[in-house]
Design a protein around this motif. Structure first.
Motif, PDB file in Angstrom:
ATOM      1  N   HIS A  12       0.976  -1.586  -0.195  1.00 37.86           N
ATOM      2  CA  HIS A  12      -0.061   0.045  -0.137  1.00 37.86           C
ATOM      3  C   HIS A  12       0.630   1.218   0.048  1.00 37.86           C
ATOM      4  O   HIS A  12       1.728   1.418   1.732  1.00 37.86           O
ATOM      5  N   PRO A  13       1.229   2.328  -1.464  1.00 30.58           N
ATOM      6  CA  PRO A  13       1.792   3.524  -1.332  1.00 30.58           C
ATOM      7  C   PRO A  13       1.493   4.241  -0.051  1.00 30.58           C
ATOM      8  O   PRO A  13       2.666   4.498   0.431  1.00 30.58           O
ATOM      9  N   GLY A  14       0.420   4.359   0.149  1.00 27.75           N
ATOM     10  CA  GLY A  14       0.265   5.253   1.304  1.00 27.75           C
ATOM     11  C   GLY A  14       0.957   5.291   2.916  1.00 27.75           C
ATOM     12  O   GLY A  14       1.027   5.876   3.766  1.00 27.75           O
ATOM     13  N   LEU A  15       0.461   3.463   2.807  1.00 27.91           N
ATOM     14  CA  LEU A  15       1.048   2.845   4.529  1.00 27.91           C
ATOM     15  C   LEU A  15       2.694   2.993   4.136  1.00 27.91           C
ATOM     16  O   LEU A  15       3.232   3.340   5.480  1.00 27.91           O
ATOM     17  N   LEU A  16       3.027   2.713   3.225  1.00 27.23           N
ATOM     18  CA  LEU A  16       4.307   3.312   2.778  1.00 27.23           C
ATOM     19  C   LEU A  16       4.876   4.026   2.957  1.00 27.23           C
ATOM     20  O   LEU A  16       6.198   4.227   3.672  1.00 27.23           O
ATOM     21  N   ALA A  17       4.767   5.139   2.617  1.00 23.51           N
ATOM     22  CA  ALA A  17       5.350   6.653   2.436  1.00 23.51           C
ATOM     23  C   ALA A  17       5.077   6.756   3.991  1.00 23.51           C
ATOM     24  O   ALA A  17       5.908   7.365   4.452  1.00 23.51           O
ATOM     25  N   SER A  39      11.343   2.938   2.802  1.00 23.20           N
ATOM     26  CA  SER A  39      11.487   3.477   1.543  1.00 23.20           C
ATOM     27  C   SER A  39      11.914   2.886   0.136  1.00 23.20           C
ATOM     28  O   SER A  39      11.468   2.992  -0.946  1.00 23.20           O
ATOM     29  N   ARG A  40      12.700   1.976   0.585  1.00 28.35           N
ATOM     30  CA  ARG A  40      12.827   1.352  -0.795  1.00 28.35           C
ATOM     31  C   ARG A  40      11.560  -0.247  -1.369  1.00 28.35           C
ATOM     32  O   ARG A  40      11.331  -0.444  -2.241  1.00 28.35           O
ATOM     33  N   ARG A  41      10.989  -0.426  -0.214  1.00 29.90           N
ATOM     34  CA  ARG A  41       9.672  -0.804  -0.938  1.00 29.90           C
ATOM     35  C   ARG A  41       8.898   0.062  -1.862  1.00 29.90           C
ATOM     36  O   ARG A  41       7.690  -0.860  -2.434  1.00 29.90           O
ATOM     37  N   LEU A  42       8.436   1.395  -1.305  1.00 38.06           N
ATOM     38  CA  LEU A  42       8.296   2.460  -2.089  1.00 38.06           C
ATOM     39  C   LEU A  42       8.497   2.068  -3.274  1.00 38.06           C
ATOM     40  O   LEU A  42       7.934   1.642  -4.235  1.00 38.06           O
ATOM     41  N   LYS A  43      10.111   2.399  -3.281  1.00 35.58           N
ATOM     42  CA  LYS A  43      10.169   2.804  -4.819  1.00 35.58           C
ATOM     43  C   LYS A  43      10.080   1.326  -5.331  1.00 35.58           C
ATOM     44  O   LYS A  43      10.162   1.114  -6.588  1.00 35.58           O
ATOM     45  N   GLU A  44       9.401  -0.466  -5.181  1.00 32.54           N
ATOM     46  CA  GLU A  44       9.762  -1.563  -5.610  1.00 32.54           C
ATOM     47  C   GLU A  44       7.883  -1.367  -6.293  1.00 32.54           C
ATOM     48  O   GLU A  44       8.231  -1.949  -7.258  1.00 32.54           O
ATOM     49  N   VAL A  45       7.141  -1.009  -5.833  1.00 34.33           N
ATOM     50  CA  VAL A  45       6.254  -1.083  -6.050  1.00 34.33           C
ATOM     51  C   VAL A  45       5.298  -0.035  -6.750  1.00 34.33           C
ATOM     52  O   VAL A  45       4.711  -0.060  -7.421  1.00 34.33           O
ATOM     53  N   ALA A  46       5.729   1.106  -6.412  1.00 35.53           N
ATOM     54  CA  ALA A  46       5.442   2.545  -6.808  1.00 35.53           C
ATOM     55  C   ALA A  46       6.582   3.695  -7.013  1.00 35.53           C
ATOM     56  O   ALA A  46       5.501   4.570  -6.548  1.00 35.53           O
ATOM     57  N   PRO A  47       7.067   3.108  -8.122  1.00 36.19           N
ATOM     58  CA  PRO A  47       8.215   3.920  -7.906  1.00 36.19           C
ATOM     59  C   PRO A  47       8.103   5.596  -8.720  1.00 36.19           C
ATOM     60  O   PRO A  47       8.068   6.689  -8.695  1.00 36.19           O
ATOM     61  N   ARG A  48       6.903   5.718  -9.177  1.00 35.77           N
ATOM     62  CA  ARG A  48       5.929   7.059 -10.222  1.00 35.77           C
ATOM     63  C   ARG A  48       4.969   7.391  -9.926  1.00 35.77           C
ATOM     64  O   ARG A  48       4.878   8.367 -10.016  1.00 35.77           O
ATOM     65  N   SER A  49       4.722   6.516  -7.894  1.00 35.15           N
ATOM     66  CA  SER A  49       3.521   7.847  -7.381  1.00 35.15           C
ATOM     67  C   SER A  49       3.833   8.098  -7.048  1.00 35.15           C
ATOM     68  O   SER A  49       4.538   8.987  -6.692  1.00 35.15           O
ATOM     69  N   GLU A  52       2.814   9.846  -3.942  1.00 30.32           N
ATOM     70  CA  GLU A  52       3.594   8.717  -2.877  1.00 30.32           C
ATOM     71  C   GLU A  52       5.204   8.438  -2.697  1.00 30.32           C
ATOM     72  O   GLU A  52       5.808   9.290  -1.647  1.00 30.32           O
ATOM     73  N   ALA A  53       5.528   8.163  -3.649  1.00 26.90           N
ATOM     74  CA  ALA A  53       6.642   7.895  -3.438  1.00 26.90           C
ATOM     75  C   ALA A  53       7.829   9.392  -3.635  1.00 26.90           C
ATOM     76  O   ALA A  53       8.773  10.031  -3.576  1.00 26.90           O
ATOM     77  N   GLN A  54       6.812  10.070  -4.521  1.00 24.34           N
ATOM     78  CA  GLN A  54       7.004  11.825  -5.267  1.00 24.34           C
ATOM     79  C   GLN A  54       7.663  12.768  -3.251  1.00 24.34           C
ATOM     80  O   GLN A  54       8.462  13.156  -3.296  1.00 24.34           O
ATOM     81  N   GLN A  55       6.503  12.422  -3.292  1.00 26.92           N
ATOM     82  CA  GLN A  55       6.138  13.230  -1.167  1.00 26.92           C
ATOM     83  C   GLN A  55       7.521  12.625  -1.070  1.00 26.92           C
ATOM     84  O   GLN A  55       8.190  13.310   0.067  1.00 26.92           O
ATOM     85  N   LEU A  56       8.082  10.424  -0.696  1.00 31.35           N
ATOM     86  CA  LEU A  56       8.727  10.249   0.228  1.00 31.35           C
ATOM     87  C   LEU A  56      10.054  11.029   0.285  1.00 31.35           C
ATOM     88  O   LEU A  56      10.539  10.975   0.774  1.00 31.35           O
ATOM     89  N   ALA A  57      10.082  11.236  -1.071  1.00 33.23           N
ATOM     90  CA  ALA A  57      11.948  11.688  -1.892  1.00 33.23           C
ATOM     91  C   ALA A  57      11.795  12.821  -1.548  1.00 33.23           C
ATOM     92  O   ALA A  57      13.198  12.976  -0.898  1.00 33.23           O
TER      93      ALA A  57
END
Length: 134
Positions: free
Chosen positions: A74-79, A104-114, A116-121
């Motif tokens: 779940h991207p929201g949970l991971l981020a 962070s690694r898990r989020l980048k694997e499952v939803a790299p362009r989401s 949530e991934a941008q927010q976490l970056a």
């Protein structure tokens, strides 16, 4: 609109309006009525994490873990969990801060362009994020 959608929309509205306690109540009501759902655990966790208080951080972590037990991708949970870990005091909560890397690694694997991934970056670039001294 399904019942889960109605709960999620309500949680989002309350959260965006700064109603963290109300968002938590809405998420908990949804969980009580519908049973365990990752999306509602996400809102519950985010509502606690937004308080930025040790007791609420502990409750946020519990909710993040419960949600991830249901949906480990779940991207929201991971981020959200990764951000909570990045924000933690590394001296007081070393295990929590160490979890940020894996999340962070898990989020980048499952939803790299989401989103949530941008927010976490962006969060990973916070001053002190790696040490929890923000």
């Amino acid at each position: 609109m399904t019942t889960i959608d109605a709960y999620q929309d309500r949680c989002e509205q309350l959260f965006l309006a700064g109603g963290n306690a109300a968002a938590r109540r809405a998420a908990q009501q949804g969980l009580d009525k519908l049973g365990p759902l990752a999306d509602l655990y996400c809102w519950l966790a985010l509502g606690h994490a937004a308080e930025d208080d040790d007791d609420h951080d502990d409750r946020a972590e519990e909710a993040f873990r419960a949600g991830l037990a249901l949906d480990g991708e779940h991207p929201g949970l991971l981020a959200g969990y990764a951000e909570l870990c990045l924000r933690a005091d590394s001296f007081e909560y070393p295990a929590r801060t160490a979890r940020a890397v894996d999340l962070s690694r898990r989020l980048k694997e499952v939803a790299p362009r989401s989103a949530e991934a941008q927010q976490l970056a962006s969060a990973e670039r916070w001053p002190g994020a790696a040490t929890g001294t923000t």
